[in-house]
Write a protein that holds these residues in place. Structure first.
Motif, PDB file in Angstrom:
ATOM      1  N   PRO A 276      39.932  61.482  39.723  1.00  0.00           N
ATOM      2  CA  PRO A 276      40.123  62.953  39.464  1.00  0.00           C
ATOM      3  C   PRO A 276      40.884  63.438  40.257  1.00  0.00           C
ATOM      4  CG  PRO A 276      37.749  62.258  39.260  1.00  0.00           C
ATOM      5  CD  PRO A 276      38.662  61.020  39.630  1.00  0.00           C
TER       6      PRO A 276
ATOM      7  N   ASN B 111      38.798  55.415  38.586  1.00  0.00           N
ATOM      8  CA  ASN B 111      37.306  56.209  39.096  1.00  0.00           C
ATOM      9  C   ASN B 111      36.498  55.323  40.100  1.00  0.00           C
ATOM     10  OD1 ASN B 111      38.091  58.101  37.452  1.00  0.00           O
ATOM     11  ND2 ASN B 111      37.456  57.059  35.779  1.00  0.00           N
TER      12      ASN B 111
ATOM     13  N   SER C  23      43.218  63.497  35.644  1.00  0.00           N
ATOM     14  CA  SER C  23      43.210  62.598  36.693  1.00  0.00           C
ATOM     15  C   SER C  23      44.627  62.209  37.126  1.00  0.00           C
ATOM     16  CB  SER C  23      42.532  61.365  36.323  1.00  0.00           C
ATOM     17  OG  SER C  23      41.156  61.542  35.888  1.00  0.00           O
TER      18      SER C  23
END
Ligand code: DWN
Length: 408
Positions: free
Chosen positions: A201, A171, A251
Motif C-alpha cells: 500500500p 504486501n 499500491s
C-alpha cells in the motif's frame, strides 16, 4: 509524548497520529478469549532522516503471524488475476534473462503469486512464516518453507539453491519491523544482476484518500519511493522502476537493482518529483493527515448514529484487518453494526477484535441483508459491486469512508 526510534535511521521518533488502544488487526476471537485479548497503543511517527512513515510500537511478529493467521490471499478472484499479471510481467521482463532463473518470494501466503512460476516449472522458493498458509501453498505445488526471512536464512538458501535472480514480495515488506536485516538478507541472496520487485500500500494514496485504515499492527511501515530509495541505498541498491497499482486502495510496485546495473526508468524520476510536491518527505504532511483522520472519524460516527436513530439496520461487508482500525478508533460496536459478513471460514463465528461485532458467513448477508452495508473491503469495491447487484436492486445502500465518508 511517547518517544521511540526510527527502525531505519535510528533517530528519535515522536508519535504524531494517535489511534488509542488497538487490538490485533486479524485478532478475531471467541468470547472465551475476551479476557486474554491483546491490546497495544497504536500511534504513527515519521522520521525526518529516513522519511519513513511508521508505527511507534508494533506487537511481536509471533503475535500476528502464526498457525491461525486469518488472512488467505486467494479470497479475492481479482487478486489472483493481479498476481498472475505481476508474475508474468517479471517472467517477460528484461531483468529475468538467465536460462534457469531462481525466484524467491517473501511472505508467499497461500502461493497465490508463486503458483504462476511453479506452473511454468520455474525454480522458486516461498518463505512464509504463517504455517497454515504455507501449508496451503505447498499443497498447491508451491515449494515453501515456513520461516521468518533473515540474513541467516538467506545464507542457507544460497547454500542449498544458489543465488537468486529475483526477490519478490507483495504486501509483505511493509509488515517487517527489522526491515534493514531483511534488505541485508536480500543483498546476500541475490546475484549481481538480481532484481527486487515488491509492492505495498502506497503512502501517497493513504495521505490523499485519508485511508487511515491501512494503518494497523501488521503494517509497521507505509512506504514512498523516497523512503524506499533511502532504505535500499544503504546496500547499494537503487529504484529502477515504479508502477502504481490499483490494488489495496492504491499500491506501488517498486523495482530495484544494484546501482548502475540497469537504466533508471522515467517513472522513477516522475514519481520522486510528484512525492516532493505532495510533501511525502515532510512532517507537516503527516500533521495535516492527522487532522483529516480526525475529521473522517467524526463524519463516520455521526452518519452511523443518524441512521441508527432512524432505525436502519447497518452491517459490515468484509471483516478486513483495516476494519479493526476503523471500529476501534471510532469506537463503533455491535450497538451500531449488527454483523460483519466475510467469506473466510476461519473468521466466521468469531467476534471482531476489540469491539466484538459478530462475523458471519456471507450467506447471512444474502439471506438477511441490512439497509446499509459499510464497505470495509472497499479496496475490492469493483469486484463486490459486480456481484452485489441484487442487494442494491432491493434498495440496499453502501457506506464508505474513502476518500470521504458518504453513502454511495
Ligand atoms: O497486507 C495485508 C493485506 C494484503 O491483506 C494483510 N496485512 C492483511 C490483509 O488485509 P485486509 O484484511 O484488510 O485485506 P482485504 O483483502 O481487504 O480483506 C478482504 C476481506 O474481505 C477478507 O476477509 C475476505 C473478505 N471478502 C468478502 O467477504 N467478500 C472479500 C471479498 C472480495 C468479498 O467479496
Amino acid at each position: 509524548m511517547e518517544k521511540s526510534v526510527c527502525r531505519v535511521s535510528g533517530d528519535a521518533l515522536s508519535s504524531l497520529v494517535n489511534f488509542g488502544n488497538m487490538p490485533l488487526g486479524n485478532g478475531f476471537l471467541l468470547p472465551k478469549d475476551f479476557d486474554r485479548e491483546y491490546f497495544y497503543k497504536m500511534a504513527v511517527g515519521f522520521s525526518e532522516k529516513s522519511k519513513m512513515f511508521q508505527l511507534i510500537d508494533q506487537p511481536t511478529p509471533e503475535k500476528m503471524f502464526h498457525e491461525e493467521y486469518a488472512f488467505y490471499s486467494s479470497t479475492s478472484i481479482r487478486m489472483a488475476e493481479h498476481f498472475k499479471e505481476f508474475a508474468n510481467s517479471i517472467i517477460a521482463s528484461e531483468y529475468l534473462q538467465s536460462k534457469d532463473p531462481f525466484v524467491v518470494e517473501l511472505g508467499c501466503n497461500d502461493g497465490i503469486m508463486l503458483k504462476n512460476f511453479a506452473d511454468k516449472k520455474i525454480k522458486h522458493l516461498g518463505v512464509e512464516p504463517s504455517k497454515n498458509v504455507a501449508k496451503a501453498a505447498n499443497e498447491k505445488g508451491v515449494r515453501t518453507c515456513s520461516e521468518f526471512f533473515s540474513a541467516e536464512l538467506a545464507h542457507k538458501i544460497v547454500e542449498e539453491d544458489g543465488k537468486a535472480d529475483a526477490f519478490l514480495a507483495a504486501n509483505v515488506m511493509c509488515h517487517i519491523p527489522n526491515i534493514v536485516d531483511v534488505v541485508e538478507g536480500i543483498n546476500i541472496l541475490l546475484n549481481d544482476k538480481g532484481i527486487i520487485a515488491f509492492e505495498d500500500p502506497y503512502l501517497g494514496d493513504v495521505i490523499e484518500k485519508v485511508s487511515y485504515d491501512q494503518i494497523y499492527d501488521e503494517h509497521v511501515f507505509l512506504f514512498s519511493a523516497i523512503s524506499i530509495n533511502n532504505l535500499f541505498s544503504q546496500f547499494d541498491f537503487e529504484l529502477i522502476d515504479v508502477i502504481h497499482q490499483p490494488t489495496h486502495g492504491g499500491s506501488m510496485r517498486y523495482v530495484l537493482a544494484k546501482k548502475g546495473v540497469f537504466k533508471i526508468k522515467e517513472s522513477v524520476i516522475k514519481l520522486l518529483e510528484k512525492e516532493n510536491l505532495q510533501g511525502l518527505d515532510k512532517i507537516e504532511t503527516v500533521l495535516k493527515f492527522k487532522e483529516n483522520v480526525e475529521h473522517s472519524k467524526g463524519e463516520l460516527v455521526t452518519l452511523l448514529k443518524k441512521l441508527k436513530a432512524q432505525h436502519k439496520r447497518i452491517a459490515g461487508y468484509g471483516a478486513t484487518s483495516k476494519s479493526t482500525t476503523i471500529l476501534n478508533y471510532c469506537d463503533i460496536g455491535p450497538d451500531l453494526i449488527e454483523y460483519i459478513s466475510d467469506t473466510t471460514p476461519i473468521k466466521q463465528g468469531k467476534l471482531t477484535p476489540g469491539v466484538h461485532i459478530p462475523v458471519v458467513p456471507y450467506e447471512t448477508f444474502k439471506e438477511n441483508p441490512p439497509d446499509y452495508a459499510i464497505l470495509f473491503a472497499w479496496n475490492h469495491a469493483e469486484e463486490i459491486m459486480a456481484k452485489e447487484k441484487d442487494f442494491m436492486a432491493k434498495g440496499g445502500k453502501w457506506i464508505t469512508h474513502v476518500p470521504n465518508v458518504r453513502i454511495l
